[in-house]
Write an enzyme that holds these catalytic residues in place. Structure first.
Site, PDB file in Angstrom:
ATOM      1  N   LYS A 120       1.080  -1.488  -0.371  1.00  0.00           N
ATOM      2  CA  LYS A 120       0.218   0.175  -0.112  1.00  0.00           C
ATOM      3  C   LYS A 120       1.347   1.289  -0.033  1.00  0.00           C
ATOM      4  CE  LYS A 120      -2.399   1.341   4.529  1.00  0.00           C
ATOM      5  NZ  LYS A 120      -1.896   2.065   4.287  1.00  0.00           N
ATOM      6  N   ASP A 138      -6.594   1.121   1.151  1.00  0.00           N
ATOM      7  CA  ASP A 138      -6.952   1.659   2.582  1.00  0.00           C
ATOM      8  C   ASP A 138      -7.637   0.650   3.047  1.00  0.00           C
ATOM      9  OD1 ASP A 138      -7.906   3.436   2.069  1.00  0.00           O
ATOM     10  OD2 ASP A 138      -7.265   5.037   2.901  1.00  0.00           O
TER      11      ASP A 138
END
Ligand code: SF4
Length: 210
Positions: A120, A138
Site C-alpha cells: 500500500k 487502505d
C-alpha cells in the site's frame, strides 16, 4: 459489476471530488514516503504535526538511516505503532542509501522491495510522488469499493486487483483519492450518508438508506 457502470461511477466521483489529493504535507518524495509510513492507523493531521518537527531533525534517507531508533520513536510516538513505524522508516532509509544511491526508487517493483515498505505504501508513493498509475487499498478504499460493488475482494490485494480490472489505468490514482475522500466525507464506516451520495443510484450496497 460491469465495466460501463464502473466507468460511470468513476466519472461521477471524479466530478464530485475534483481536488481529491492526499492531505499529507511533504517537500520531497522521501518525506512523502516517511509520512505515508506514519499514516497507518493515524490521521493525516496528526502525521503533519509530527513530521513538521521530525523533518527539521532529519528529512533525508542519509540522516534518517543514522538516527537512533529510540530517538526516532520519541518524535513519532503520538502516531501510534511507533516502534514498528520507527523500525520501518530506518530500514527503508538504509535500503535507499545502500541499494539505491540515496534516491527513493521511482518504480513500483523497487519501491515494494524496500525493507519496511508494504504494497500500500509503495503504491501511494508511486502514484503521488512519481505520477504513476497505482491503486493503494487502505481501509476507506477497501470498505467503499466493497459497498459500491466495484469489488467483492475479501482482502486489500483482491480489491486492488478488482479495481485495476474495472477502472481504466489512467484513472487509478485519481480514483484511489476519490474513494478515500468519499469514505471520509460520505460513505463512513459507521453510517454511510446514502441520501447525500452522488453515486447512490449506481451503488450496490444492500443496506442503502434512501
Ligand atoms: S450509496 Fe451509501 S453505501 Fe453506497 S457509496 Fe453512497 S454512501 Fe456509500
Amino acid at each position: 459489476m460491469n465495466g460501463k457502470k464502473a466507468l460511470e461511477i468513476t466519472e461521477i466521483l471524479e466530478k464530485t471530488y475534483p481536488n481529491a489529493k492526499p492531505a499529507l504535507t511533504y517537500g520531497s518524495v522521501f518525506e512523502l514516503l516517511v509520512a505515508v509510513i506514519l499514516s497507518a492507523q493515524c490521521t493525516d493531521e496528526r502525521v503533519n504535526k509530527v513530521t513538521d518537527v521530525l523533518f527539521k531533525r532529519a528529512n533525508t534517507p542519509q540522516e534518517m538511516a543514522k538516527m537512533n531508533i529510540e530517538e526516532l520513536e520519541k518524535y513519532i510516538f503520538s502516531c501510534g505503532l511507533y516502534h514498528s513505524k520507527a523500525e520501518h522508516i530506518i530500514s527503508a532509509s538504509k535500503d535507499i542509501v545502500e541499494k539505491f544511491n540515496g534516491e527513493v526508487p521511482s518504480d513500483l517493483e523497487n519501491l515494494r522491495s524496500l525493507a519496511g515498505v508494504g504494497r500500500k505504501t509503495a503504491n501511494v508513493v508511486y502514484s503521488v510522488g512519481f505520477n504513476g498509475n497505482a491503486i493503494a487499498v487502505d481501509t476507506h478504499v477497501f470498505r467503499v469499493a466493497g459497498r459500491i460493488g466495484l469489488s467483492k475482494g475479501k482482502n486489500p490485494l483482491a480489491t486492488e486487483k478488482d479495481l485495476m480490472k474495472r477502472i481504466p489505468e489512467n484513472e487509478w490514482s485519481k480514483m484511489h483519492h476519490c474513494l478515500i475522500w468519499h469514505g471520509r466525507k460520505v460513505c463512513s464506516a459507521r453510517k454511510p450518508n446514502c441520501k447525500g451520495c452522488s453515486i447512490s443510484s449506481l451503488c450496490e450496497y444492500k443496506n442503502k438508506e434512501l
